[in-house]
Design a protein around this motif. Structure first.
Motif, PDB file in Angstrom:
ATOM      1  N   THR A  35       0.718  -0.940  -0.192  1.00  0.00           N
ATOM      2  CA  THR A  35      -0.040  -0.119  -0.184  1.00  0.00           C
ATOM      3  C   THR A  35       0.408   1.134   0.012  1.00  0.00           C
ATOM      4  O   THR A  35       0.407   2.476  -0.844  1.00  0.00           O
ATOM      5  CB  THR A  35      -0.706  -0.027   1.391  1.00  0.00           C
ATOM      6  OG1 THR A  35      -1.372  -1.005   1.253  1.00  0.00           O
ATOM      7  CG2 THR A  35      -2.033   1.535   0.956  1.00  0.00           C
ATOM      8  N   HIS A  36       2.049   1.299   0.927  1.00  0.00           N
ATOM      9  CA  HIS A  36       3.187   2.112   0.950  1.00  0.00           C
ATOM     10  C   HIS A  36       3.568   2.988  -0.592  1.00  0.00           C
ATOM     11  O   HIS A  36       3.799   3.272  -1.253  1.00  0.00           O
ATOM     12  CB  HIS A  36       3.746   1.958   1.685  1.00  0.00           C
ATOM     13  CG  HIS A  36       3.732   2.354   3.409  1.00  0.00           C
ATOM     14  ND1 HIS A  36       3.846   1.528   4.729  1.00  0.00           N
ATOM     15  CD2 HIS A  36       1.800   2.945   3.758  1.00  0.00           C
ATOM     16  CE1 HIS A  36       3.267   1.918   5.427  1.00  0.00           C
ATOM     17  NE2 HIS A  36       2.231   2.355   5.159  1.00  0.00           N
ATOM     18  N   ARG A  37       3.850   1.252  -0.845  1.00  0.00           N
ATOM     19  CA  ARG A  37       4.004   1.445  -2.646  1.00  0.00           C
ATOM     20  C   ARG A  37       3.874   2.198  -3.667  1.00  0.00           C
ATOM     21  O   ARG A  37       3.796   3.175  -4.262  1.00  0.00           O
ATOM     22  CB  ARG A  37       4.684   0.030  -2.484  1.00  0.00           C
ATOM     23  CG  ARG A  37       6.781   0.106  -2.138  1.00  0.00           C
ATOM     24  CD  ARG A  37       6.621  -1.668  -2.811  1.00  0.00           C
ATOM     25  NE  ARG A  37       8.140  -2.457  -2.344  1.00  0.00           N
ATOM     26  CZ  ARG A  37       8.671  -3.063  -2.699  1.00  0.00           C
ATOM     27  NH1 ARG A  37       7.869  -3.852  -3.952  1.00  0.00           N
ATOM     28  NH2 ARG A  37       9.506  -4.027  -2.310  1.00  0.00           N
ATOM     29  N   VAL A  38       2.248   1.203  -3.785  1.00  0.00           N
ATOM     30  CA  VAL A  38       1.625   2.083  -4.589  1.00  0.00           C
ATOM     31  C   VAL A  38       1.399   3.613  -4.592  1.00  0.00           C
ATOM     32  O   VAL A  38       0.827   4.284  -5.401  1.00  0.00           O
ATOM     33  CB  VAL A  38       0.362   0.929  -5.095  1.00  0.00           C
ATOM     34  CG1 VAL A  38       1.121  -0.247  -5.696  1.00  0.00           C
ATOM     35  CG2 VAL A  38       0.093   1.189  -3.887  1.00  0.00           C
ATOM     36  N   GLY A  39       1.725   4.149  -3.415  1.00  0.00           N
ATOM     37  CA  GLY A  39       0.730   5.546  -3.056  1.00  0.00           C
ATOM     38  C   GLY A  39       2.178   6.518  -3.235  1.00  0.00           C
ATOM     39  O   GLY A  39       1.354   7.735  -3.082  1.00  0.00           O
ATOM     40  N   ARG A  40       3.134   6.114  -3.904  1.00  0.00           N
ATOM     41  CA  ARG A  40       3.948   6.828  -4.037  1.00  0.00           C
ATOM     42  C   ARG A  40       2.968   7.131  -5.718  1.00  0.00           C
ATOM     43  O   ARG A  40       3.248   8.241  -6.152  1.00  0.00           O
ATOM     44  CB  ARG A  40       5.227   6.341  -4.787  1.00  0.00           C
ATOM     45  CG  ARG A  40       5.612   6.106  -4.410  1.00  0.00           C
ATOM     46  CD  ARG A  40       6.198   6.634  -2.997  1.00  0.00           C
ATOM     47  NE  ARG A  40       5.175   7.231  -1.810  1.00  0.00           N
ATOM     48  CZ  ARG A  40       5.238   8.103  -0.857  1.00  0.00           C
ATOM     49  NH1 ARG A  40       5.422   8.771  -1.052  1.00  0.00           N
ATOM     50  NH2 ARG A  40       3.447   7.990   0.146  1.00  0.00           N
ATOM     51  N   THR A  41       1.990   6.932  -6.641  1.00  0.00           N
ATOM     52  CA  THR A  41       1.781   7.447  -8.071  1.00  0.00           C
ATOM     53  C   THR A  41      -0.332   7.898  -7.457  1.00  0.00           C
ATOM     54  O   THR A  41      -0.255   7.115  -6.511  1.00  0.00           O
ATOM     55  CB  THR A  41       1.797   6.182  -9.244  1.00  0.00           C
ATOM     56  OG1 THR A  41       1.380   7.004 -10.033  1.00  0.00           O
ATOM     57  CG2 THR A  41       0.982   5.205  -8.189  1.00  0.00           C
ATOM     58  N   ALA A  42      -0.006   7.783  -8.821  1.00  0.00           N
ATOM     59  CA  ALA A  42      -2.337   8.129  -8.655  1.00  0.00           C
ATOM     60  C   ALA A  42      -1.903   9.204  -7.817  1.00  0.00           C
ATOM     61  O   ALA A  42      -2.941   9.086  -6.937  1.00  0.00           O
ATOM     62  CB  ALA A  42      -2.665   7.627  -8.536  1.00  0.00           C
ATOM     63  N   ARG A  43      -1.402  10.565  -7.492  1.00  0.00           N
ATOM     64  CA  ARG A  43      -1.568  11.515  -6.433  1.00  0.00           C
ATOM     65  C   ARG A  43      -1.102  13.279  -7.230  1.00  0.00           C
ATOM     66  O   ARG A  43      -1.694  12.864  -8.798  1.00  0.00           O
ATOM     67  CB  ARG A  43      -0.462  11.322  -5.853  1.00  0.00           C
ATOM     68  CG  ARG A  43       0.270  10.306  -5.446  1.00  0.00           C
ATOM     69  CD  ARG A  43       1.110  11.165  -4.074  1.00  0.00           C
ATOM     70  NE  ARG A  43       1.421  12.116  -3.080  1.00  0.00           N
ATOM     71  CZ  ARG A  43       2.215  11.859  -1.997  1.00  0.00           C
ATOM     72  NH1 ARG A  43       3.566  11.170  -2.576  1.00  0.00           N
ATOM     73  NH2 ARG A  43       2.072  12.530  -1.275  1.00  0.00           N
ATOM     74  N   ALA A  44      -2.170  14.230  -6.890  1.00  0.00           N
ATOM     75  CA  ALA A  44      -3.093  15.392  -7.033  1.00  0.00           C
ATOM     76  C   ALA A  44      -4.087  14.995  -7.695  1.00  0.00           C
ATOM     77  O   ALA A  44      -3.456  15.894  -9.076  1.00  0.00           O
ATOM     78  CB  ALA A  44      -1.580  15.746  -7.677  1.00  0.00           C
ATOM     79  N   GLY A  45      -5.175  14.037  -7.434  1.00  0.00           N
ATOM     80  CA  GLY A  45      -5.773  14.031  -8.871  1.00  0.00           C
ATOM     81  C   GLY A  45      -5.122  14.043  -9.799  1.00  0.00           C
ATOM     82  O   GLY A  45      -6.347  13.536 -11.245  1.00  0.00           O
ATOM     83  N   ARG A  46      -3.883  13.205 -10.377  1.00  0.00           N
ATOM     84  CA  ARG A  46      -3.397  12.827 -11.614  1.00  0.00           C
ATOM     85  C   ARG A  46      -3.926  10.667 -11.951  1.00  0.00           C
ATOM     86  O   ARG A  46      -3.843  10.019 -10.114  1.00  0.00           O
ATOM     87  CB  ARG A  46      -2.361  12.884 -11.821  1.00  0.00           C
ATOM     88  CG  ARG A  46      -1.742  14.601 -12.644  1.00  0.00           C
ATOM     89  CD  ARG A  46      -0.418  14.786 -12.186  1.00  0.00           C
ATOM     90  NE  ARG A  46       0.143  16.126 -12.660  1.00  0.00           N
ATOM     91  CZ  ARG A  46       0.530  16.496 -12.012  1.00  0.00           C
ATOM     92  NH1 ARG A  46      -0.189  16.848 -10.711  1.00  0.00           N
ATOM     93  NH2 ARG A  46       0.471  18.017 -12.469  1.00  0.00           N
ATOM     94  N   VAL A  47      -4.003  10.658 -13.003  1.00  0.00           N
ATOM     95  CA  VAL A  47      -4.654   9.078 -12.967  1.00  0.00           C
ATOM     96  C   VAL A  47      -2.824   8.178 -12.351  1.00  0.00           C
ATOM     97  O   VAL A  47      -1.390   8.890 -12.888  1.00  0.00           O
ATOM     98  CB  VAL A  47      -4.407   8.439 -14.183  1.00  0.00           C
ATOM     99  CG1 VAL A  47      -6.292   9.206 -14.156  1.00  0.00           C
ATOM    100  CG2 VAL A  47      -3.948   9.172 -15.106  1.00  0.00           C
ATOM    101  N   GLY A  48      -3.000   7.020 -12.244  1.00  0.00           N
ATOM    102  CA  GLY A  48      -1.607   6.701 -12.131  1.00  0.00           C
ATOM    103  C   GLY A  48      -1.431   4.429 -12.534  1.00  0.00           C
ATOM    104  O   GLY A  48      -2.788   4.673 -12.016  1.00  0.00           O
ATOM    105  N   MET A  49      -0.780   4.239 -11.939  1.00  0.00           N
ATOM    106  CA  MET A  49      -0.646   2.394 -12.393  1.00  0.00           C
ATOM    107  C   MET A  49       0.748   1.908 -11.376  1.00  0.00           C
ATOM    108  O   MET A  49       1.654   2.121 -11.475  1.00  0.00           O
ATOM    109  CB  MET A  49      -0.475   2.021 -13.864  1.00  0.00           C
ATOM    110  CG  MET A  49       0.353   2.085 -14.307  1.00  0.00           C
ATOM    111  SD  MET A  49       0.416   1.359 -15.960  1.00  0.00           S
ATOM    112  CE  MET A  49       0.617  -0.396 -15.458  1.00  0.00           C
TER     113      MET A  49
END
Length: 627
Positions: free
Chosen positions: A429-443
């Motif tokens: 959970t902590h790792r994937v929390g580095r992406t999809a931030r600030a309203g942007r999509v991520g994978m």
């Protein structure tokens, strides 16, 4: 620090707090681009300035750092305004901020320096978590700085040596409280609270992204009748993160990573997580074979180099960071084995994800505990286990003070690639929390090694943590499903990928153990030199930082030039992005056309292009045929 748009309180501005905050702080906030407070800031500021203890649970990127930094600075300015500079109590340490990692200490220091732009002479800040020498630390702390930032182990050492004096403490902050104890700082924290170093009355802040048993323990140690801020997460925002997984062998991890990065199937910046330092360099050297640049981030590198690498990555200088997540294999490895995990699902399960936005319920987000509840003191701190040598103890602590999965502010990360699966769902959970931030999509993309495939390749296939991939991944899937997220299977045509295998095998053979060892030593030496420059030369010449790169090729292995480009016959029909690779050789072909034209003029026909060439067709003279 970057704050997510949906976490900003659109109904208020910082001017609402003009009667509570110094004008210099408001001016600094305007310079930082903080026109409106975030939800956690809007709730915490008035309560903090009243002197209440605060326990705030809000996700990463919600503005928790400023939520405690602003009231701390305000309290110090207010205290000093009523005293003369000659007063004995004017210059004392009034606040201490404990963080789990050195990387986070640097970010908190940067935030404070930005807030103190117009009052830096009145408030002195010292970051004691840096790798500075003991002599320098003593010199800095001898001036009794107003705010000290530290890790628990470093703070305890300074208190025990009487280098740091907290007798006049007014504010005590524990940031990322859910990680402080899980990083192995539990004994240090207990000794700080029970060792008689703190005054009887002070204000405490506990900032956390999740509510775990560790946070409850700290709550009993540090807080007295706290105001509890619970900013609930919006489950609809989970759609911003697409999660994928691939079942593959250890060798296929390298094959798929090569294909994905070389064909630009992932567009944007990417963090590749591995579980130990050796694999960090193995992957870097492997990618170098195909001229794919990357930089490494691990606990061996000096703090200044690590922090600068993150800053440059955030600016877009590097596209790929290979980060060693050692916390996933040591500090949190036992997390999933606890029997209490099932019982925590309804209370804390949905709090673990740091990829979702938050929303507040004005009626329920603040809870005040009964004032009769007093600060708890433990009966006796537990006796430590078997005594270790000083060298072993020091090495362990320095490793635990490195961390990139939480706290570190990575910006605009398009993808998190779990090259090695973490050993716990919490670490995932902590790792994937580095992406999809600030309203942007991520994978996120995770490689899972089936048990029957583990250990088949003796060179790259004996990673101990990968033996339990299937068990850990089942727990990860269960937790994500409980939160309404689904990890999908990453689908691709394996026949087209197989065409790249012979190139992958060739590159992987070149990355030997001796090459990894040599690269590791070379990188460490280089970064130590760079770190010294960062501390001395680059402080006076900040523009020179642009010339300091962390992704230079290490090249201890043979590099084959033809591996840089992908032959046309290997290109998949559906891969449009790799057209860039095909077009590259066209650059600079003009001189060759010029030379070849001259060669035809002086070819087999002799000088002047006349006849008489041997074996060639005789050229006709147009003047003889003219009538």
């Amino acid at each position: 620090m970057m704050v997510e748009a949906h976490l900003v309180d659109s109904k208020s501005t910082f001017s609402v707090f003009s009667h509570l905050l110094d004008a210099r702080i408001l001016r600094s906030l305007a310079d930082m681009g903080f026109a409106r407070p975030t939800l956690v800031q809007a709730k915490a500021l008035p309560i903090a300035l009243e002197g209440c203890d605060i326990l705030a649970r809000a996700r990463t990127g919600s503005g928790k750092t400023a939520a405690y930094c602003i009231p701390i600075v305000q309290k110090i300015l207010s205290a000093k305004s009523s005293l003369s500079a000659s007063d004995e109590g004017y210059q004392v340490t009034r606040a201490i901020i404990l963080v789990p990692t050195r990387e986070l200490s640097e970010q908190v220091t940067t935030c404070l320096h930005s807030l103190l732009t117009y009052c830096e002479k009145e408030v002195i800040v010292v970051n004691s978590a840096t790798g500075s020498s003991t002599h320098l630390q003593r010199a800095l702390l001898a001036d009794k700085p107003d705010i000290v930032i530290s890790t628990p182990s470093r703070a305890l050492g300074l208190l025990q040596s009487k280098t740091l004096n907290l007798s006049s403490l007014e504010s005590f902050v524990i940031d990322e409280a859910d990680l402080i104890l899980s990083y192995g700082h539990d004994e240090d924290v207990r000794q700080i609270f029970t060792g008689g170093y703190l005054p009887k009355v002070y204000q405490s802040f506990l900032m956390s992204a999740t509510m775990t048993d560790d946070v409850e323990t700290l709550k009993g140690l540090a807080l007295r009748s706290p105001a509890i801020l619970k900013l609930e997460e919006d489950e609809d925002e989970a759609s911003l993160l697409s999660q994928y997984s691939i079942q593959c062998s250890e060798v296929d991890k390298f094959l798929l990573t090569y294909v994905i990065l070389k064909l630009r199937l992932i567009k944007g910046k990417c963090i590749l997580f591995v579980n130990d330092v050796d694999r960090c360099y193995r992957l870097k050297l492997f990618l170098e074979q195909f001229s794919i640049k990357s930089c490494v981030l691990n606990s061996e590198l000096p703090l200044n180099s690590r922090y600068h690498t993150v800053q440059e990555f955030n600016k877009g200088v590097y596209d790929y960071i290979i980060a060693t997540d050692e916390s996933g294999t040591h500090a949190e490895a036992d997390y999933n084995d606890e029997p209490e995990e099932e019982g925590l699902q309804d209370g804390a399960g949905d709090e673990l994800t740091s990829t979702q936005h938050v929303q507040t319920n004005p009626d329920e987000d603040i809870q005040l505990e009964p004032p009769s509840k007093k600060r708890k003191r433990p009966q006796k701190s537990p006796q430590p286990g078997p005594s270790k040598s000083k060298k072993q103890r020091h090495r362990t602590k320095s490793d635990k003070e490195y961390g990139v999965t939480r706290g570190v502010d990575f910006i605009d990360v398009a993808c998190v690639l779990n090259f090695d699966l973490p050993t716990s769902s919490r670490s995932y959970t902590h790792r994937v929390g580095r992406t999809a931030r600030a309203g942007r999509v991520g994978m996120s993309l995770s490689y899972v090694v089936p048990k029957d495939q583990w250990g088949k390749n003796k060179v790259v296939g004996c990673l101990e943590s990968a033996k339990n991939d299937e068990t850990v991944f089942a727990k990860i899937e269960k937790e994500q499903a409980a939160r309404g997220s689904k990890i999908q299977e990453y689908k691709f045509d394996m026949k087209q990928v197989e065409a790249f295998r012979y190139r992958m095998d060739d590159a992987l053979r070149s990355v030997t153990r001796s090459a990894i060892k040599e690269a590791r030593i070379k990188e460490l030496k280089t970064e130590i030199i760079n770190s010294e420059k960062l501390k001395a030369h680059f402080e006076d010449n900040p523009l020179d930082l642009e010339y300091l790169r962390h992704d230079k090729p290490l090249h201890p292995t043979r590099i084959q030039a033809h591996m840089k480009h992908i032959p046309k016959y290997l290109l998949p029909r559906l891969a449009a992005a790799p057209a860039l690779e095909v077009e590259e050789p066209k650059v600079g072909f003009a001189p060759f056309k010029k030379n070849s034209a001259r060669g035809r003029g002086r070819g087999r026909g002799g000088r002047g292009g006349g006849g008489g060439s041997r074996g060639g067709k005789k050229k006709s003279d147009p003047l003889k045929k003219f009538r």
